[in-house]
Design a protein around this motif. Structure first.
Motif, PDB file in Angstrom:
ATOM      1  N   GLY A 143      19.626  15.472 -37.443  1.00  0.00           N
ATOM      2  CA  GLY A 143      18.709  16.043 -36.470  1.00  0.00           C
ATOM      3  C   GLY A 143      17.849  17.130 -37.077  1.00  0.00           C
ATOM      4  O   GLY A 143      17.628  17.203 -38.283  1.00  0.00           O
ATOM      5  N   GLU A 144      17.395  18.027 -36.200  1.00  0.00           N
ATOM      6  CA  GLU A 144      16.359  18.977 -36.573  1.00  0.00           C
ATOM      7  C   GLU A 144      16.805  20.015 -37.599  1.00  0.00           C
ATOM      8  O   GLU A 144      16.048  20.364 -38.502  1.00  0.00           O
ATOM      9  N   LEU A 145      18.037  20.511 -37.495  1.00  0.00           N
ATOM     10  CA  LEU A 145      18.451  21.596 -38.378  1.00  0.00           C
ATOM     11  C   LEU A 145      18.545  21.132 -39.828  1.00  0.00           C
ATOM     12  O   LEU A 145      18.153  21.856 -40.740  1.00  0.00           O
ATOM     13  N   GLY A 146      19.073  19.937 -40.066  1.00  0.00           N
ATOM     14  CA  GLY A 146      19.139  19.432 -41.432  1.00  0.00           C
ATOM     15  C   GLY A 146      17.763  19.271 -42.044  1.00  0.00           C
ATOM     16  O   GLY A 146      17.527  19.637 -43.203  1.00  0.00           O
TER      17      GLY A 146
ATOM     18  N   ASP B  58      16.058  25.281 -29.259  1.00  0.00           N
ATOM     19  CA  ASP B  58      15.609  24.520 -30.420  1.00  0.00           C
ATOM     20  C   ASP B  58      16.303  25.029 -31.685  1.00  0.00           C
ATOM     21  O   ASP B  58      16.281  26.220 -31.995  1.00  0.00           O
ATOM     22  N   ALA B  59      16.952  24.108 -32.428  1.00  0.00           N
ATOM     23  CA  ALA B  59      17.788  24.513 -33.564  1.00  0.00           C
ATOM     24  C   ALA B  59      16.988  25.195 -34.664  1.00  0.00           C
ATOM     25  O   ALA B  59      17.426  26.199 -35.242  1.00  0.00           O
ATOM     26  N   PHE B  60      15.816  24.670 -35.000  1.00  0.00           N
ATOM     27  CA  PHE B  60      14.981  25.265 -36.048  1.00  0.00           C
ATOM     28  C   PHE B  60      14.486  26.643 -35.631  1.00  0.00           C
ATOM     29  O   PHE B  60      14.578  27.621 -36.393  1.00  0.00           O
ATOM     30  N   ILE B  61      13.976  26.739 -34.410  1.00  0.00           N
ATOM     31  CA  ILE B  61      13.464  28.021 -33.917  1.00  0.00           C
ATOM     32  C   ILE B  61      14.580  29.060 -33.889  1.00  0.00           C
ATOM     33  O   ILE B  61      14.396  30.210 -34.296  1.00  0.00           O
ATOM     34  N   ASP B  62      15.761  28.660 -33.431  1.00  0.00           N
ATOM     35  CA  ASP B  62      16.869  29.605 -33.297  1.00  0.00           C
ATOM     36  C   ASP B  62      17.351  30.103 -34.655  1.00  0.00           C
ATOM     37  O   ASP B  62      17.704  31.283 -34.797  1.00  0.00           O
ATOM     38  N   ALA B  63      17.367  29.239 -35.650  1.00  0.00           N
ATOM     39  CA  ALA B  63      17.908  29.613 -36.960  1.00  0.00           C
ATOM     40  C   ALA B  63      16.905  30.333 -37.839  1.00  0.00           C
ATOM     41  O   ALA B  63      17.292  31.140 -38.693  1.00  0.00           O
TER      42      ALA B  63
ATOM     43  N   ARG C 168       4.454  28.073 -41.387  1.00  0.00           N
ATOM     44  CA  ARG C 168       3.499  26.955 -41.336  1.00  0.00           C
ATOM     45  C   ARG C 168       4.039  25.845 -40.447  1.00  0.00           C
ATOM     46  O   ARG C 168       3.325  25.324 -39.580  1.00  0.00           O
ATOM     47  N   LEU C 169       5.293  25.474 -40.630  1.00  0.00           N
ATOM     48  CA  LEU C 169       5.870  24.406 -39.821  1.00  0.00           C
ATOM     49  C   LEU C 169       6.002  24.836 -38.363  1.00  0.00           C
ATOM     50  O   LEU C 169       5.657  24.071 -37.444  1.00  0.00           O
ATOM     51  N   TYR C 170       6.499  26.030 -38.140  1.00  0.00           N
ATOM     52  CA  TYR C 170       6.698  26.520 -36.780  1.00  0.00           C
ATOM     53  C   TYR C 170       5.393  26.532 -35.990  1.00  0.00           C
ATOM     54  O   TYR C 170       5.323  26.042 -34.846  1.00  0.00           O
TER      55      TYR C 170
END
Length: 433
Positions: free
Chosen positions: A56-59, A317-322, A388-390
């Motif tokens: 998923g998103e975090l990996g 959201d895993a990416f935003i949170d981490a 950039r990704l965010y």
């Protein structure tokens, strides 16, 4: 190993039940997938290890931040093509793997595990937040979260925000510059709040002081701005001193729960409520209501999300949170409105400006890309890649109506019922009778 990309693509399409929407290039140089568009590049098999270990998103996020996963071509187009996989599929990748019964596919999966190399995966990138202490949205943990996001260097934020140093959605009233649009947004808020000389304004989550400066300079308001970021506060105080407005503006490093010097004539909360969290939002609304005088106005500018079929299933959201906004939470627009009403406010207007944020984010990304080398020097390659990704992914989310942004104008209407609001809505410079 010349067929790594083909093998990866085959497995992905079997799992997804359809064609992979982007072209894939693997670390061995092989390619597979549709031509003529952006290419998702796995530069190192470590990226595959991360994604197998954290499906998923975090990996994927960890691989992106580490520079093991990249994009050639239009980043927005790639994110748009992948949006159905990243955001709109409810199935968990690990669950899909576990449910596979086809012997050939299971053999391919075992082959990919061998390609990925020995597990466990590499350590998460240094930019990932660690060591959060205390319960979610306690004072201590909120301060840690704000520091992680904002205390990465004011010079870095200047690169993409520009001279306005406004880190929230601009208001595009014409085909102007980012600075024009941010000035128009600040002025719109000041007019909605009906600011007049001598009014006391509390700017909650004041950032680098832009709203406080605008309210004092253009409207003669006496402003208290609060933030939990020491770097933001230092920057804002210097701006205020440079403009000779220290007699009108005070910047504090202070939690909103510790403000006790009301009443205020008006409160602006611009991009702040996303940090508050669902567990604290009623407390937040109650606090702001208590700090206003009767007839005082609140302008709450807040990102929203679409409602979930089952709200209990909502996850941050895993990416935003981490990597971006630790502990940040979005609420549906209706919940925000109801909470404000429950606190005693009369909500007089809601203005949805979702498309404006997509335009704003695209300008920020363009600024960051133009100053890429300097951004990397000021922070780290991983930090620059995060932003950039965010910002690009957020732009796509606003464009696809996954998230929105709204301005709520709410009044602490007195018992007399006289709200002080103009009879005709959206004529913010019209005086009330």
């Amino acid at each position: 190993m010349a067929d790594v990309a083909s093998r990866l693509t085959t497995l992905a399409e079997e799992l997804l039940g359809g064609p992979l929407p982007v072209r894939l290039r693997a670390w061995d140089g092989s390619e597979a997938g549709p031509v003529g568009g952006p290419v998702l590049v796995l530069r190192d098999r470590r990226a595959l290890r991360r994604m197998i270990w954290k499906p998923g998103e975090l990996g994927m996020a960890r691989a992106w931040v580490a520079g093991e996963l990249d994009v050639e071509g239009d980043l927005y187009e790639l994110l748009d093509r992948l949006s159905g996989l990243l955001w709109e599929r409810a199935e968990d990748t690990r669950g899909l793997l576990d449910s596979v019964r086809d012997p050939g596919l299971r053999a391919a999966a075992r082959s990919l595990l061998r390609l990925a190399g020995p597990l466990p995966p590499p350590r998460p990138p240094a930019e990932e937040i660690r060591g959060r202490s205390g319960g979610r949205h306690t004072r201590r943990r909120d301060k840690q979260a704000i520091s992680h996001h904002y205390d990465v260097g004011n010079d870095f934020y200047e690169l993409f925000l520009g001279p306005s140093m406004v880190y929230s959605c601009a208001y595009w009233t014409a085909d102007g510059t980012l600075e024009d649009a941010q000035r128009d947004k600040l002025d719109l808020i000041a007019r909605k709040l009906n600011l007049e000389p001598g009014d006391r304004l509390l700017d909650v989550g004041c950032g680098w002081g832009s709203m406080a400066l605008h309210a004092a300079r253009e409207y003669g308001a006496r402003v208290v701005g609060i933030t939990l970021s020491r770097e933001q506060a230092a920057y804002a105080r210097k701006r205020i001193a440079d403009e000779g407005l220290t007699d009108l503006v005070e910047i504090r490093v202070q939690d909103y729960r510790d403000v006790t010097d009301g009443p205020y004539d008006a409160i602006s909360s611009i991009g702040m409520a996303e940090h508050v969290g669902a567990v604290r939002y009623r407390e937040y609304a109650d606090t702001l209501y208590g700090l206003l005088k009767p007839g005082g106005r609140l302008l709450n500018h807040q990102i929203s999300r679409r409602p979930e079929p089952e709200e209990e299933a909502y996850e941050v959201d895993a990416f935003i949170d981490a990597y971006v906004f630790p502990d940040g939470e979005l609420a549906p627009m209706g919940r925000t409105l109801s909470t404000l009403e429950d606190a005693g406010f009369e909500v007089r207007d809601v203005e949805a400006i979702r498309e404006h944020y997509a335009l704003t984010l695209r300008r920020w990304v363009a600024n960051l890309e133009r100053e890429w080398d300097r951004a990397v020097r000021l922070t780290s390659p991983g930090r620059a890649r995060i932003w950039r990704l965010y910002m690009a992914a957020s732009a796509v989310s606003f464009e696809r109506n996954r998230i929105g942004v709204n301005q709520f104008l709410a009044v602490k209407t007195p018992v007399s019922g006289r709200s002080g609001t103009a009879l005709r809505p959206r004529v913010w410079n019209e005086k009330a009778d």
